[in-house]
Design an enzyme around this catalytic site. Sequence first.
Site, mmCIF file in Angstrom:
data_model
loop_
_atom_site.group_PDB
_atom_site.id
_atom_site.type_symbol
_atom_site.label_atom_id
_atom_site.label_comp_id
_atom_site.label_asym_id
_atom_site.label_seq_id
_atom_site.Cartn_x
_atom_site.Cartn_y
_atom_site.Cartn_z
ATOM 1 N N CYS A 1 12.633 -53.894 29.651
ATOM 2 C CA CYS A 1 13.668 -53.680 28.636
ATOM 3 C C CYS A 1 14.455 -52.349 29.281
ATOM 4 C CB CYS A 1 13.350 -53.248 27.534
ATOM 5 S SG CYS A 1 14.605 -52.983 26.226
ATOM 6 N N ASP B 1 19.271 -58.197 25.841
ATOM 7 C CA ASP B 1 18.991 -58.840 27.277
ATOM 8 C C ASP B 1 19.338 -60.229 27.300
ATOM 9 O OD1 ASP B 1 17.430 -59.465 29.508
ATOM 10 O OD2 ASP B 1 16.904 -57.282 29.662
ATOM 11 N N ARG C 1 18.171 -62.000 29.560
ATOM 12 C CA ARG C 1 16.871 -63.108 29.860
ATOM 13 C C ARG C 1 16.126 -63.273 28.596
ATOM 14 N NH1 ARG C 1 14.804 -58.286 33.797
ATOM 15 N NH2 ARG C 1 15.333 -57.281 31.820
ATOM 16 N N CYS D 1 16.591 -58.141 21.497
ATOM 17 C CA CYS D 1 17.088 -57.579 22.463
ATOM 18 C C CYS D 1 18.501 -58.154 23.155
ATOM 19 C CB CYS D 1 16.441 -56.805 23.587
ATOM 20 S SG CYS D 1 17.295 -55.632 24.682
ATOM 21 N N HIS E 1 10.444 -56.860 24.729
ATOM 22 C CA HIS E 1 10.258 -57.742 25.912
ATOM 23 C C HIS E 1 9.920 -56.766 27.188
ATOM 24 C CE1 HIS E 1 14.162 -56.837 27.646
ATOM 25 N NE2 HIS E 1 14.467 -56.443 26.552
HETATM 26 ZN ZN LIG Z 1 15.683 -54.841 25.969
#
Ligand SMILES: [Zn+2]
Length: 227
Positions: A107, A45, A47, A43, A104
């Site tokens: 999300c 993302d 993190r 992703c 993850h």
């Molecule tokens: Zn995600």
Amino acid sequence: MKLPSRLVDGYRAFVAHRLPLERSRYEKLAETGQKPEVMVICCCDSRVSPEVIFDAHPGELFVVRNVANLVPPHSPTGFTHGVSAALEFAVQLLEVGHIVVMGHSHCGGVRAYVEHRGRPDPGDFIDNWMSLIAPAAKSVGDGADTNRADYLRRLEQASAVATLTNLMSFPWVRNRVEQGELQLIAAYFDVGSGALMVYDPALAAFAAVGAEELPRASAPASAPPAR
Ligand SMILES: [Zn+2]
């Protein structure tokens, strides 16, 4: 036009600390080209950085990031397919031996899919992109029988597994898998704890990797300092 100071500072730290350690590796990679063994699809993302999670050096991971770590099914139309192009490059040219699809927790893409389901005014891009997880959503039900956090986790995990099915719709992926030259793996990273899990098809479940080495959760802010 200026880089944000955070990036300038980060680059200076890279030049001072990491580049000296990696210089010969970079020079060799520039000379011989990359030959990563592993492709990671994860992703966007902030993190969930695979190079951080897997402690990777330059040249080791071929990474594709997109909202909710999805791969559209094989569809050789005249449209521009960024994920499929990266997949073709990794499988056909680099001949990676493993593709890891890493979902993850927490999300935002998966949450958007759940929250926007049935919305009459879909946005320009995210809702259309996230419609790719409809088959995974169908497989986990509507979530009415469980709490929301558990439902989202089940959907995040089911989506990573379903993406392996989409990968197999690419004939050259299927061919290399069937020849034993390519392994497809679904993984799942828990943002809060740092725990990593890998899907076991025989058990139809995710199992923890290296859990014995995970540090204990941080003490709450109100806890007295350790003595
Ligand atoms: Zn995600």
